[in-house]
Design a protein around this motif. Sequence first.
Motif, PDB file in Angstrom:
ATOM      1  N   ASP A 232       0.833  -1.202   0.000  1.00 43.31           N
ATOM      2  CA  ASP A 232       0.000   0.000   0.000  1.00 43.31           C
ATOM      3  C   ASP A 232       0.868   1.253   0.000  1.00 43.31           C
ATOM      4  OD1 ASP A 232       0.915   0.395   2.619  1.00 43.31           O
ATOM      5  OD2 ASP A 232      -0.940  -0.296   3.546  1.00 43.31           O
ATOM      6  N   ALA A 233       0.239   2.397   0.051  1.00 44.53           N
ATOM      7  CA  ALA A 233       0.943   3.678   0.005  1.00 44.53           C
ATOM      8  C   ALA A 233       1.578   4.054   1.340  1.00 44.53           C
ATOM      9  CB  ALA A 233      -0.022   4.778  -0.429  1.00 44.53           C
TER      10      ALA A 233
ATOM     11  N   CYS B 257       0.567   4.073  -6.428  1.00 47.46           N
ATOM     12  CA  CYS B 257       0.423   4.672  -5.098  1.00 47.46           C
ATOM     13  C   CYS B 257       0.320   6.183  -5.139  1.00 47.46           C
ATOM     14  CB  CYS B 257       1.574   4.236  -4.195  1.00 47.46           C
ATOM     15  SG  CYS B 257       1.510   2.478  -3.790  1.00 47.46           S
ATOM     16  N   GLN B 258       0.804   6.816  -6.162  1.00 50.68           N
ATOM     17  CA  GLN B 258       0.650   8.267  -6.251  1.00 50.68           C
ATOM     18  C   GLN B 258      -0.816   8.627  -6.353  1.00 50.68           C
ATOM     19  OE1 GLN B 258       2.226   6.379  -8.442  1.00 50.68           O
ATOM     20  NE2 GLN B 258       1.518   6.771 -10.497  1.00 50.68           N
ATOM     21  N   ASN B 259      -1.665   7.645  -6.734  1.00 49.57           N
ATOM     22  CA  ASN B 259      -3.106   7.848  -6.785  1.00 49.57           C
ATOM     23  C   ASN B 259      -3.781   7.220  -5.571  1.00 49.57           C
ATOM     24  OD1 ASN B 259      -2.761   9.032  -9.287  1.00 49.57           O
ATOM     25  ND2 ASN B 259      -2.985   7.089 -10.360  1.00 49.57           N
TER      26      ASN B 259
ATOM     27  N   PRO C 262       2.356  -8.300   6.517  1.00 54.07           N
ATOM     28  CA  PRO C 262       1.784  -7.262   7.376  1.00 54.07           C
ATOM     29  C   PRO C 262       0.427  -6.816   6.838  1.00 54.07           C
ATOM     30  CG  PRO C 262       3.542  -6.363   6.031  1.00 54.07           C
ATOM     31  CD  PRO C 262       3.560  -7.841   5.817  1.00 54.07           C
ATOM     32  N   CYS C 263      -0.407  -6.343   7.728  1.00 58.30           N
ATOM     33  CA  CYS C 263      -1.719  -5.854   7.314  1.00 58.30           C
ATOM     34  C   CYS C 263      -1.541  -4.544   6.545  1.00 58.30           C
ATOM     35  CB  CYS C 263      -2.614  -5.634   8.520  1.00 58.30           C
ATOM     36  SG  CYS C 263      -2.985  -7.181   9.390  1.00 58.30           S
ATOM     37  N   ALA C 264      -2.188  -4.469   5.399  1.00 59.33           N
ATOM     38  CA  ALA C 264      -2.066  -3.298   4.537  1.00 59.33           C
ATOM     39  C   ALA C 264      -3.444  -2.699   4.306  1.00 59.33           C
ATOM     40  CB  ALA C 264      -1.438  -3.698   3.205  1.00 59.33           C
TER      41      ALA C 264
END
Length: 183
Positions: free
Chosen positions: A71-72, A155-157, A103-105
């Motif tokens: 994720d971001a 991720c930029q979005n 890991p939880c994302a």
Amino acid sequence: MKSLLLLLLLQLALIFTLSEAKSSTLPAQADKSFNISYIQSVTSCSYTAVITTSCSSSKYTRDQISISFGDAYGNQIYAPRIDDPSTRAFERCSSDTFQIYGPCAYQICYLYLYRTGPDGWKPESVKIYGYNTRAVTFYYNTFIPSDIWYGFNLCQNASSSHQISTRSWLIYVILGLVLSVLM
């Protein structure tokens, strides 16, 4: 007529609310700076990856395939060597499902595949399901280059998941206003 309008509005709200997060139509790219050394060793969440191999791929592959997504917010999930020739994984025109722990994302916004070996391999798509994230599909439909992480970084979005929530909220407000007028 009022009942028909109400039914139509409810369907629209449901469609926007339950819509699946999807990758953009941008092509996959090599990322020489992608580094798996940032991977966290926490394994508290489970993810399901459904990888579909293209019908224009080789009949099978003996290549070693790894996957990393996240994720971001820096939560990275990594699975080395998801390939297993004894299970006939990644055969042409097939889908393979993998349980991956990490890991939880939050909303998954990047995904990279790594391939090394002599055969070549062409995935059509990779779909990731997780506990805290909507399902997201990354469309490849191209051969993965050897010895480099290859994929998508959207991720930029990352704020788009917030926009979807705002859009759903707006649909409910409009639906409520229409209902109050109709009643």
